[in-house]
Design a protein around this motif. Structure first.
Motif, PDB file in Angstrom:
ATOM      1  N   THR A  14       1.130  -1.187   0.156  1.00 59.37           N
ATOM      2  CA  THR A  14      -0.160  -0.026  -0.379  1.00 59.37           C
ATOM      3  C   THR A  14       1.257   1.370  -0.315  1.00 59.37           C
ATOM      4  N   GLN A  15       2.013   1.172   0.671  1.00 61.93           N
ATOM      5  CA  GLN A  15       3.287   2.670  -0.075  1.00 61.93           C
ATOM      6  C   GLN A  15       3.791   2.377  -1.363  1.00 61.93           C
ATOM      7  N   LEU A  16       4.383   3.715  -1.212  1.00 58.98           N
ATOM      8  CA  LEU A  16       5.584   4.196  -2.460  1.00 58.98           C
ATOM      9  C   LEU A  16       6.215   3.814  -1.553  1.00 58.98           C
ATOM     10  N   PRO A  17       7.675   3.623  -2.640  1.00 61.89           N
ATOM     11  CA  PRO A  17       8.972   3.373  -2.112  1.00 61.89           C
ATOM     12  C   PRO A  17       9.188   4.497  -1.688  1.00 61.89           C
ATOM     13  N   ARG A  18      10.178   4.462  -0.218  1.00 62.47           N
ATOM     14  CA  ARG A  18      10.870   5.064   0.116  1.00 62.47           C
ATOM     15  C   ARG A  18      12.718   4.949  -0.392  1.00 62.47           C
ATOM     16  N   PRO A  19      13.084   6.445  -0.533  1.00 63.33           N
ATOM     17  CA  PRO A  19      13.970   6.873  -0.562  1.00 63.33           C
ATOM     18  C   PRO A  19      15.294   5.454  -0.264  1.00 63.33           C
ATOM     19  N   VAL A  20      16.543   6.205  -0.901  1.00 62.00           N
ATOM     20  CA  VAL A  20      17.475   4.952  -0.960  1.00 62.00           C
ATOM     21  C   VAL A  20      17.607   5.053   0.397  1.00 62.00           C
ATOM     22  N   GLY A  21      18.131   3.819   1.047  1.00 62.62           N
ATOM     23  CA  GLY A  21      19.147   3.919   2.754  1.00 62.62           C
ATOM     24  C   GLY A  21      18.393   3.904   3.911  1.00 62.62           C
ATOM     25  N   MET A  22      16.394   4.400   3.291  1.00 65.66           N
ATOM     26  CA  MET A  22      15.532   4.171   4.329  1.00 65.66           C
ATOM     27  C   MET A  22      14.919   2.136   4.287  1.00 65.66           C
ATOM     28  N   GLY A  67      11.454  -0.246   4.889  1.00 71.27           N
ATOM     29  CA  GLY A  67      10.168   0.516   5.317  1.00 71.27           C
ATOM     30  C   GLY A  67       9.586   0.680   4.012  1.00 71.27           C
ATOM     31  N   GLY A  68       8.597   0.844   3.304  1.00 68.16           N
ATOM     32  CA  GLY A  68       7.667   1.223   2.144  1.00 68.16           C
ATOM     33  C   GLY A  68       7.755   0.147   1.569  1.00 68.16           C
ATOM     34  N   GLY A  69       7.116   0.386   0.221  1.00 65.84           N
ATOM     35  CA  GLY A  69       6.049  -0.811  -0.565  1.00 65.84           C
ATOM     36  C   GLY A  69       6.718  -1.018  -2.188  1.00 65.84           C
ATOM     37  N   VAL A  70       5.274  -1.570  -2.746  1.00 73.37           N
ATOM     38  CA  VAL A  70       5.625  -1.590  -4.081  1.00 73.37           C
ATOM     39  C   VAL A  70       4.264  -1.613  -4.677  1.00 73.37           C
ATOM     40  N   PRO A 120       6.878   7.887 -18.370  1.00 74.07           N
ATOM     41  CA  PRO A 120       7.612   6.288 -17.581  1.00 74.07           C
ATOM     42  C   PRO A 120       6.862   5.600 -16.294  1.00 74.07           C
ATOM     43  N   ILE A 121       6.829   4.265 -16.425  1.00 75.11           N
ATOM     44  CA  ILE A 121       5.664   4.039 -15.322  1.00 75.11           C
ATOM     45  C   ILE A 121       6.494   2.447 -15.410  1.00 75.11           C
ATOM     46  N   ASP A 122       6.354   1.343 -13.807  1.00 77.09           N
ATOM     47  CA  ASP A 122       6.939   0.367 -13.275  1.00 77.09           C
ATOM     48  C   ASP A 122       6.041  -0.752 -13.465  1.00 77.09           C
ATOM     49  N   SER A 123       6.695  -1.855 -13.144  1.00 76.38           N
ATOM     50  CA  SER A 123       6.057  -3.349 -13.339  1.00 76.38           C
ATOM     51  C   SER A 123       6.926  -4.064 -12.014  1.00 76.38           C
ATOM     52  N   LEU A 124       5.775  -5.045 -11.479  1.00 77.40           N
ATOM     53  CA  LEU A 124       6.772  -5.622 -10.311  1.00 77.40           C
ATOM     54  C   LEU A 124       7.696  -6.825 -11.181  1.00 77.40           C
TER      55      LEU A 124
END
Length: 289
Positions: free
Chosen positions: A62-70, A72-75, A260-264
């Motif tokens: 349910t969350q967007l990625p967090r900055p690199v090095g942190m 948590g976050g999601g996909v 640009p768009i992402d995928s799993l």
């Protein structure tokens, strides 16, 4: 009972006993071979679950990625992107694929029918990365930027051979009396195809659709050259802001697809190749959900 009959009966019993023994031996060998084939599968699945399960949580979905090095976050961005490019690919591939399959099944020996089947067989053997390069040259280069639209077009090319061949084979299995009966009642050729033949072969055709979608959803290489990836992509936010700004449907769709768009699979590849432990841990999480 004569001596001759007794010998025949004894020989039959011996052959029956030998057949049962051989059958039992083959069953045992088959079971051992199956077990040996399943051991690597269970080992891989178990290892993936062992590595990814400890950090799997609701926020991952349910969350967007967090900055690199942190941590948590999601996909969420990758889930949304996978759904969008897959639907886009289905819209691009299914209608022409079905129509081409109907033509190939109805006129298999015409020059166009032969060329269609030959090109379909060739396309099914083309590596997906070559399809990505083709879409890059045809769509990304003229547009001047990567986009979800280009990614959907690349995946549609990959889906086409499966859709065409599966639909054609399902139509060939139908009895010719269905078509003849419909034409005899005065129905046009196109109406016979859409109203009689298509519903009769729908279950098999739908299986082809699902197989094509499954292959498209698992592709990574074509998206490297078309969709590229975008950690900040959030379709829900784009749609919400567009509605608040009173934008039309096509304007909102352009904003979603023209970037640009992402995928799993693409995110999995990127995370697994990065030197950050939290990203590598997240890469272990989604191959099994």
């Amino acid at each position: 009972m004569s001596v001759f009959s007794e010998k025949i009966q004894a020989g039959y019993k011996v052959r029956l006993r030998n057949r049962k023994s051989l059958n039992l031996l083959m069953l045992i060998l088959m079971g051992v071979a199956t077990l040996l084939a399943l051991i690597p599968l269970f080992w891989i699945v178990g290892y993936v679950i062992y590595m990814g399960a400890p950090s799997l949580n609701f926020a991952f979905f349910t969350q967007l990625p967090r900055p690199v090095g942190m941590e948590g976050g999601g996909v969420l961005h990758a889930i949304q992107g996978t759904v969008i490019v897959t639907i886009l690919a289905a819209v691009f591939a299914i209608p022409p694929g079905v129509l081409a399959a109907f033509y190939a099944a109805r006129y298999p020996n015409t020059p166009l029918g032969i060329a269609l089947r030959f090109s379909t067989d060739v396309l099914s053997g083309v590596p997906s990365i070559v399809v990505g390069l083709f879409a890059y040259a045809l769509i990304v280069k003229p547009m001047g930027h990567y986009s979800g639209l280009a990614g959907g077009a690349a995946l549609a090319i990959i889906m086409l051979p499966t859709i065409i061949r599966t639909t054609e084979e399902m139509l060939k299995l139908l009895p010719n009396s269905l078509r003849e009966g419909s034409l005899a009642l005065g129905a046009a050729e196109w109406k016979t195809s859409m109203s009689v033949l298509f519903p009769a072969a729908f279950s098999g055709i739908m299986t082809g659709f699902l197989l094509a979608l499954a292959r498209a959803m698992g592709e990574t290489a074509p998206l490297l050259f078309t969709a590229l990836g975008n950690d900040r992509f959030n379709a829900v936010q784009i749609v919400t802001s567009g509605i608040q700004s009173k934008q039309g449907f096509f304007q909102i769709a352009q904003r979603v697809l023209d970037q640009p768009i992402d995928s799993l699979p693409l995110t999995l590849w990127k995370y697994a190749s990065q030197p950050y432990p939290e990203r590598v841990t997240q890469a272990w999480e989604w191959p099994w959900y």
